[in-house]
Design an enzyme around this catalytic site. Structure first.
Site, short mmCIF file in Angstrom:
data_model
loop_
_atom_site.label_atom_id
_atom_site.label_comp_id
_atom_site.label_asym_id
_atom_site.label_seq_id
_atom_site.Cartn_x
_atom_site.Cartn_y
_atom_site.Cartn_z
N ASN A 142 39.49 43.49 35.74
CA ASN A 142 38.11 44.18 35.99
C ASN A 142 38.05 44.24 37.54
O ASN A 142 37.38 45.24 38.01
CB ASN A 142 37.03 42.98 35.27
CG ASN A 142 37.20 41.39 35.89
OD1 ASN A 142 38.33 41.05 36.44
ND2 ASN A 142 36.31 40.66 35.71
N HIS A 145 43.95 39.97 40.32
CA HIS A 145 43.19 41.24 39.94
C HIS A 145 41.74 41.03 39.52
O HIS A 145 40.95 41.97 39.06
CB HIS A 145 43.73 42.01 38.66
CG HIS A 145 44.19 41.34 37.38
ND1 HIS A 145 44.64 41.66 36.21
CD2 HIS A 145 43.75 39.99 37.28
CE1 HIS A 145 44.56 40.84 35.39
NE2 HIS A 145 44.27 39.68 35.82
N HIS A 146 41.14 39.89 39.49
CA HIS A 146 39.89 39.50 39.24
C HIS A 146 39.06 39.44 40.45
O HIS A 146 37.82 38.92 40.13
CB HIS A 146 39.58 38.35 38.42
CG HIS A 146 40.47 38.09 37.19
ND1 HIS A 146 40.11 39.22 36.18
CD2 HIS A 146 41.40 37.27 36.66
CE1 HIS A 146 40.99 38.85 35.11
NE2 HIS A 146 41.76 37.84 35.20
N ALA A 147 39.70 39.64 41.51
CA ALA A 147 38.62 39.77 42.72
C ALA A 147 38.11 40.95 42.81
O ALA A 147 38.53 42.05 42.70
CB ALA A 147 39.62 39.46 43.88
#
Length: 330
Positions: free
Chosen positions: A185, A142-144
């Site tokens: 993010n 989920h940080h890509a």
């Protein structure tokens, strides 16, 4: 805690009604999830194989339930990520600063791992619409962002799967429940202007990423929150989101880095607290007849057995609920 959009979004409520056949839940797994890492690297890359082996050893899954996902085409990836950036990443042409941000070395295996993990979540989402649930023994990256990776994430698998479902007109609205200790993010940024996707992130405020993005709903908790306060916040918001937003499918990022034993997490949940978290999210989706996609997310406990068992508990909860006789699916 901050809302970005109202739950009373101006969309027609979905007319989709699910009537799932009584079949076994399928799980995505690939040996490509393993990549060579330098000695002492803090990412526990061996956990993928160990979780699969533990589930098989306990008799929770059968080999027939496992599938190695076929790679999605670049056109699917381009709905979520910059075509120019992805072309560079595939050719291993990102610069040293970009790879430092990602946290993994520049290798061909990293590219293959990322495509495989994202492809698995896409396939699991399609399976969930048929079977009630789909599980990826990886994913949760989920940080890509649109044009960069970070935090051990190159491609955003949940976003890729969500965009694929929307593009194919298979669903009208999607709820993402992200309970990793770190804010999702990249996912928040990717869906900032997409009213059909509601992003909920419940995370530790004083933790990575230190520059947060705005999810549709962020519940930022202080360090050392513990079971009682954490579960109170979860039970306040998750049922309301599932009922009022009325999603056609739920994605659950089930990171177990919320545990007190975790090296990179600070929320101090017990094993029982983490197990209750899973039962609450999965159980509520199940009661509402919502197709559910579960991805692994983070986990960095010092003892590998603690980490593996925590991840296994999540998957076993899905199997326990969704593989029961589906009398409630009319």
């Amino acid at each position: 805690m901050a809302f970005r959009v109202e739950l009373s979004i101006e969309l027609q409520k979905s007319e989709i009604r699910h009537s799932f056949p009584q079949s076994m839940i399928r799980l995505s797994y690939s040996e490509k999830h393993q990549i060579p890492l330098p000695s002492g690297h803090r990412f526990p890359i061996q956990k993928y194989t160990l979780v699969r082996e533990q589930l098989e050893y306990e008799g929770a899954i059968r080999k027939a339930q496992l599938f190695d996902p076929v790679f999605v085409e670049d056109a699917v990836i381009h709905r979520t990520h910059s075509a120019e950036w992805w072309a560079r990443a595939k050719r291993q042409e990102l610069d040293a600063k970009e790879y430092r941000r990602i946290g993994f070395p520049n290798t061909e295996e990293l590219v293959l791992r990322s495509i495989s993990s994202a492809s698995g979540t896409v396939r699991c989402a399609l399976n969930a619409l048929d079977d009630g649930a789909g599980m990826n023994l990886a994913g949760g990256t989920h940080h890509a962002f649109f044009d960069r990776g970070e935090g051990f994430c190159l491609l955003n698998d949940i976003a890729l799967a969500a965009n694929h479902l929307l593009h194919e007109n298979l669903v009208q609205r999607i709820l993402i429940v992200d309970l990793d200790v770190h804010q999702g993010n990249g996912t928040a940024s990717l869906f900032r202007d997409e009213p059909r996707v509601f992003t909920f992130s419940m995370h530790c405020q004083a933790n990575y990423p230190f520059k947060k993005e705005a999810s549709d709903l962020d519940l930022a908790l202080p360090a050392a929150t513990g079971d009682a306060r954490y579960l109170e916040g979860l039970k306040e918001h998750v049922p309301r989101l599932m009922e009022e937003f009325a999603p056609d499918i739920v994605f659950f990022q089930s990171g177990v880095d919320v545990l007190a034993s975790d090296r990179l997490g600070k929320l101090s949940l017990s094993r029982d607290g983490c197990r209750e978290r899973d039962h609450w999210v999965i159980g509520h989706a199940h009661r509402l007849r919502l197709p559910l996609v579960v991805v692994m997310g983070g986990g960095y406990s010092e003892r590998m057995s603690t980490l593996v068992n925590a991840h296994c508990e999540t998957y076993k909860t899905v199997l326990e609920l969704y593989e029961k006789p589906r009398i409630f699916f009319n």
